[in-house]
Every structure is written in structure tokens, then in C-alpha cells.
Write a protein that holds these residues in place. Structure first.
Motif, mmCIF file in Angstrom:
data_model
loop_
_atom_site.group_PDB
_atom_site.id
_atom_site.type_symbol
_atom_site.label_atom_id
_atom_site.label_comp_id
_atom_site.label_asym_id
_atom_site.label_seq_id
_atom_site.Cartn_x
_atom_site.Cartn_y
_atom_site.Cartn_z
ATOM 1 N N VAL A 11 0.839 -1.202 0.000
ATOM 2 C CA VAL A 11 0.000 0.000 0.000
ATOM 3 C C VAL A 11 0.874 1.254 0.000
ATOM 4 O O VAL A 11 0.646 2.205 -0.772
ATOM 5 N N GLN A 12 1.898 1.275 0.856
ATOM 6 C CA GLN A 12 2.767 2.437 0.924
ATOM 7 C C GLN A 12 3.525 2.662 -0.383
ATOM 8 O O GLN A 12 3.705 3.798 -0.827
ATOM 9 N N ALA A 13 3.949 1.559 -1.011
ATOM 10 C CA ALA A 13 4.674 1.674 -2.280
ATOM 11 C C ALA A 13 3.772 2.255 -3.371
ATOM 12 O O ALA A 13 4.203 3.107 -4.165
ATOM 13 N N MET A 14 2.534 1.839 -3.393
ATOM 14 C CA MET A 14 1.601 2.352 -4.399
ATOM 15 C C MET A 14 1.274 3.815 -4.147
ATOM 16 O O MET A 14 1.195 4.625 -5.097
ATOM 17 N N LEU A 15 1.064 4.186 -2.880
ATOM 18 C CA LEU A 15 0.785 5.584 -2.564
ATOM 19 C C LEU A 15 1.961 6.470 -2.938
ATOM 20 O O LEU A 15 1.789 7.566 -3.500
ATOM 21 N N GLN A 16 3.155 5.980 -2.651
ATOM 22 C CA GLN A 16 4.352 6.756 -2.986
ATOM 23 C C GLN A 16 4.490 6.925 -4.494
ATOM 24 O O GLN A 16 4.887 7.984 -4.975
ATOM 25 N N SER A 17 4.135 5.889 -5.227
ATOM 26 C CA SER A 17 4.253 5.928 -6.685
ATOM 27 C C SER A 17 3.360 7.004 -7.298
ATOM 28 O O SER A 17 3.722 7.635 -8.292
ATOM 29 N N ILE A 18 2.166 7.219 -6.714
ATOM 30 C CA ILE A 18 1.257 8.218 -7.276
ATOM 31 C C ILE A 18 1.333 9.549 -6.540
ATOM 32 O O ILE A 18 0.567 10.477 -6.824
ATOM 33 N N SER A 22 -1.528 9.243 1.962
ATOM 34 C CA SER A 22 -2.367 8.250 2.638
ATOM 35 C C SER A 22 -3.588 7.930 1.786
ATOM 36 O O SER A 22 -3.913 8.670 0.839
ATOM 37 N N ILE A 23 -4.265 6.855 2.139
ATOM 38 C CA ILE A 23 -5.484 6.480 1.421
ATOM 39 C C ILE A 23 -6.552 7.547 1.607
ATOM 40 O O ILE A 23 -7.317 7.851 0.681
ATOM 41 N N ASP A 24 -6.626 8.146 2.793
ATOM 42 C CA ASP A 24 -7.629 9.185 3.036
ATOM 43 C C ASP A 24 -7.477 10.349 2.062
ATOM 44 O O ASP A 24 -8.463 10.974 1.656
#
Length: 457
Positions: A11-18, A22-24
């Protein structure tokens, strides 16, 4: 399909990529007061082993019964290859193709499905499925009203599935469309063509012709079709697709054929699955194609001359037609349609005919065996396909409960929908029933009937 959850690191890797912290933050445009907050009523998570045990326990609640119920959902043998193919990731994870750039594989499969259904029904065009058979009938009613332009009344026989009639009423009643129910013959369980003369001076958009009808009885489809066309009405054929391997398709009814053919696609490769998911099919004549809801896949060539598939005649409300769209409930049941396509391809015309003939033969054998029992008789005297109505001298509900205790689902109780038939039962036999199955059912039923005072008298 296995569920592989994301780890916190994923999850953190995907958030960092975009570039999101955070998901919020992904949902920051939604005002705080509109958010649901914590899901306090959602139960705690379970382990894989616990989930498997829970779902097995729920599946076991269905029990393992010898089934003689039809009434719109039918137990057919499904070759193992059907769902082995359909549960491949390419099919299993794909949804309905809303965009023209949908995968060529999905589009080709739906094109093949449409070709098969148009051939099976004898019609010009097929769409790429609807939600279920009942809503497909409602959509056909709306099509005919739009195409007729004048009449807003529909002739709907009482031999149409009672649940279908309820669904159609729920969908069209508030659109100022009247459903005029046609009574059935008390001896044959069908619509008598000459009885329709009562309605010849009225203005109706369409006549619905169920074949076979809810009682399993074969209607006089040719005569009904010709009568409707002679009185400026469209004809909607409501058909069981499996029966079309033996019976004349709607496109060949009467002199001109039916205008629309609809029905439930479940018999073609979909398990009963405690009630779904299933899908509705719809086919029509070329002049009505622009009134058809849903989507149609066409075959074409690209600029290099190579064959390809694309969406055509889309009529979805979220597309350019907006308020002029023909429907807003034309959900495509892509996965089940894929199963039907594979099922029909594997069996072919000869295989479908063998299945249909086996259904009919088993039904006749069951009918002859059960009507030999004292206190049981056929309710109607006309030919049937693979289900029929029996009339009992004893209460049907009690009989069914006693049969269920013996592991047998004896049929569908009609006393609620058709009280005028008395203690009546709709019984079905498909190709999955054996002579031993039939004898087991008959033996238990014979014992039960002999215990009842009315049967012994």
C-alpha cells in the motif's frame, strides 16, 4: 479466484508511486460530513481457514436433495470444461465492455455469443445480455411501446411466469403502460387463439407468447403470432433456450415470426447457485434494433484489413444519448454469458438437441409414473416440454414437506399463485434425472398418498 491482499508495504509503495501520503487523501474531495466514518458494525476479520469453514457451513444449509423443481431455474449437467475455461483470469476478472477499446478477446466472445443466440432463436440480432429473464421481458415490453408509438397496452397471458409478471408490472406500471392479463384454458393450460378476439377492437402494442409456458405446456405459437400481427401488434416470444433445440424458434413462428425473443439464459451452462447470478437474453428483428437496450458487438476490419471487434449501437444512458437512452437497467452479466458461450460451443447443435430430448423423455417417464398413483392426475391435457402440472387430492404443502424429509424436492407449489387450480404442483425433470431417481420419487409419493384418507377412499 484467490484473493491476495495487499501488505502495508504494498500500500505504501503504491501511494508513494502516485504521490499521495495516505489512502484518506485519495478521497479528500468528499466532505467530512458525508463520510461513513468507522465501520463499527462490520465484524472482525477471519482467517482463511475460518472463512472456508463459515462458507462451507452456509453451503451445507442448502442440503443435498433429489430435485424435481423447475419453475424458471433448471438443473442441467454442465461439463467441467465450461467453468474451468470461464474461471481463467482473462474472463473471471473482466467486466462488461463499456468502452470501444475493451479487450478484443472479450468482444470476440460476446460476438460469438450473439451469433449463437441469434441462430438459436431464429432472429436477426442479439444484444450482449441483460440482468435476468424477468427484466428482459420488461425491456421487451418497453421496446414495443416505443416502436408502436400509439398503443401503451400489452396482452400478457396468465401462463407467463407469475414472478416475471410482477417484475414487468413493477417496471412499466408507473410509465402509463397497462398489462392486460389473458386467462388460460382450464383444460389445456394454454392461451386459446380464438379467445383473443375479445381484444381485437382494442389498441395493443404487443402480445407476449411464452413457449413453453409456466405450466410447461406448449402454446399454439404460430396461431398466436399470426393473430397479433393481423391486429397490428408486435409479438414477444418468451422462451426457454434449451427447448429451442427441439421446438421451432420464435423467428419462425407463423408467417412472419416473432419480433422479439427474450428469456432466462441460466439453462445454458449456469449452475442454480441458490438463486444466481443468471442473465437475460434478448434478440430481435432488424427493424427494432435501435430500440434494443444494452450493447451489440460488431465484426469489422482495421485499416490494415485485419478482422477485429468493436462495440456498436450503444444505448447506455451514460453515453451520448443521455435521457434518450433506451434503458437504464441493461446490466451485462458478462461472466455467465461467457459460460453460456463456452457451453453452447462445447455441445453444439447436436449436443443441445440430445439434452433437450433427454429432458423430454425423462419428463414423460416421470409423468406416466406419477399419474399412475391414486389421488394424482394431470391438470392439463396438452403437450409439454420438461415440466408439467399435477393435481392432488391431498394438501400439496404437507406432501412436499414429507418428501423433503426424505431428501426429495418434489416440485413447485402452485396453490399460492394459481389457487383456482386447487392442490396443484409443477414438476420438472431434466436430463440429470435417472430412472432410479424417478422410481425413488414415485415410491415415496405413492406411500404418502396411500396414507392420506382422500387417496384411500
Amino acid at each position: 479466484m484467490p484473493f491476495i491482499p495487499h501488505t502495508d508495504a504494498d500500500v505504501q509503495a503504491m501511494l508513494q508511486s502516485i504521490g499521495v501520503g495516505s489512502i484518506d487523501e485519495l478521497f479528500d474531495e468528499i466532505p467530512e460530513e458525508l463520510r461513513a466514518g468507522k465501520l463499527t458494525r462490520v465484524p472482525a476479520g477471519l482467517s482463511e481457514m475460518e472463512v472456508m469453514r463459515l462458507m462451507q457451513a452456509r453451503a451445507n444449509q442448502d442440503g443435498a436433495y433429489l430435485n424435481f423443481i423447475g419453475a424458471g431455474v433448471y438443473e442441467h449437467h454442465i461439463p467441467a470444461a465450461v467453468w474451468e475455461i470461464v474461471t481463467r483470469g482473462e474472463f473471471y476478472s473482466a467486466y462488461t465492455p463499456y468502452q470501444a477499446e475493451a479487450s478484443q478477446g472479450t468482444l470476440q466472445l460476446l460476438y460469438e455469443y450473439q451469433t449463437m443466440m441469434a441462430s438459436l432463436t431464429g432472429m436477426d440480432v442479439s444484444n450482449a445480455s441483460l440482468y435476468d429473464g424477468a427484466s428482459a421481458l420488461a425491456e421487451a415490453v418497453l421496446m414495443t411501446v416505443r416502436a408502436h408509438k400509439k398503443a401503451r397496452r400489452i396482452l400478457l397471458p396468465s401462463t407467463v411466469h407469475p414472478v416475471y409478471r410482477r417484475v414487468v408490472h413493477a417496471i412499466v406500471a408507473n410509465q402509463n403502460i397497462d398489462l392486460v392479463e389473458i386467462p388460460h384454458c382450464t383444460e389445456g393450460g394454454h392461451t386459446i387463439p380464438r379467445s383473443l378476439d375479445t381484444y381485437k377492437d382494442g389498441e395493443f402494442a404487443a402480445l407476449v407468447v411464452p413457449q413453453p409456458n409456466f405450466f410447461g405446456v406448449l402454446e399454439e405459437a404460430d396461431a398466436l403470432t399470426d393473430w397479433a400481427h393481423a391486429h397490428n401488434m408486435f409479438v414477444i416470444g418468451l422462451v426457454n433456450p434449451m427447448s429451442l433445440a427441439l421446438l421451432a424458434p420464435p423467428g419462425e413462428w407463423g408467417e412472419k415470426g416473432a419480433d422479439i425473443a427474450v428469456g432466462e439464459g441460466q439453462p445454458l451452462g449456469a449452475p442454480m447457485s441458490s438463486g444466481g447470478p443468471y442473465y437475460g437474453f434478448m434478440c430481435c428483428r432488424q427493424p427494432l434494433v435501435r430500440q434494443m437496450p444494452g450493447r451489440i458487438i460488431g465484426r469489422t476490419v482495421d485499416q490494415d484489413g485485419k478482422p477485429g471487434f468493436t462495440l456498436t449501437l450503444q444505448a447506455r444512458e451514460q453515453h451520448i444519448r443521455r435521457s434518450k437512452a433506451t434503458s437504464n437497467i441493461c446490466t451485462n452479466q458478462g461472466l455467465v454469458v461467457a459460460a453460456s458461450t463456452v457451453y453452447m460451443a462445447l455441445l453444439g447443435p447436436e449436443g443441445l438437441e440430445r439434452v433437450a430430448r433427454a429432458c423430454h423423455a425423462n419428463t414423460l417417464a416421470l409423468m406416466n409414473r406419477l399419474t399412475a398413483i391414486k389421488g394424482i392426475a394431470r391438470a392439463f391435457n396438452r403437450p409439454v416440454f420438461h415440466e408439467f402440472v399435477l393435481r392432488f387430492e391431498s394438501p400439496v404443502k404437507e406432501t412436499l414437506r414429507a418428501l423433503e424429509d426424505q431428501g426429495i424436492l418434489g416440485g413447485y407449489d402452485l396453490t399460492g399463485f394459481y389457487p383456482q387450480l386447487g392442490q396443484s404442483l409443477l414438476v420438472c425433470a431434466t436430463e440429470t434425472r435417472t430412472q432410479e431417481d424417478i422410481e425413488r420419487y414415485a415410491s415415496h409419493l405413492d406411500t404418502l398418498m396411500n396414507r392420506h384418507p382422500a387417496a384411500r377412499a
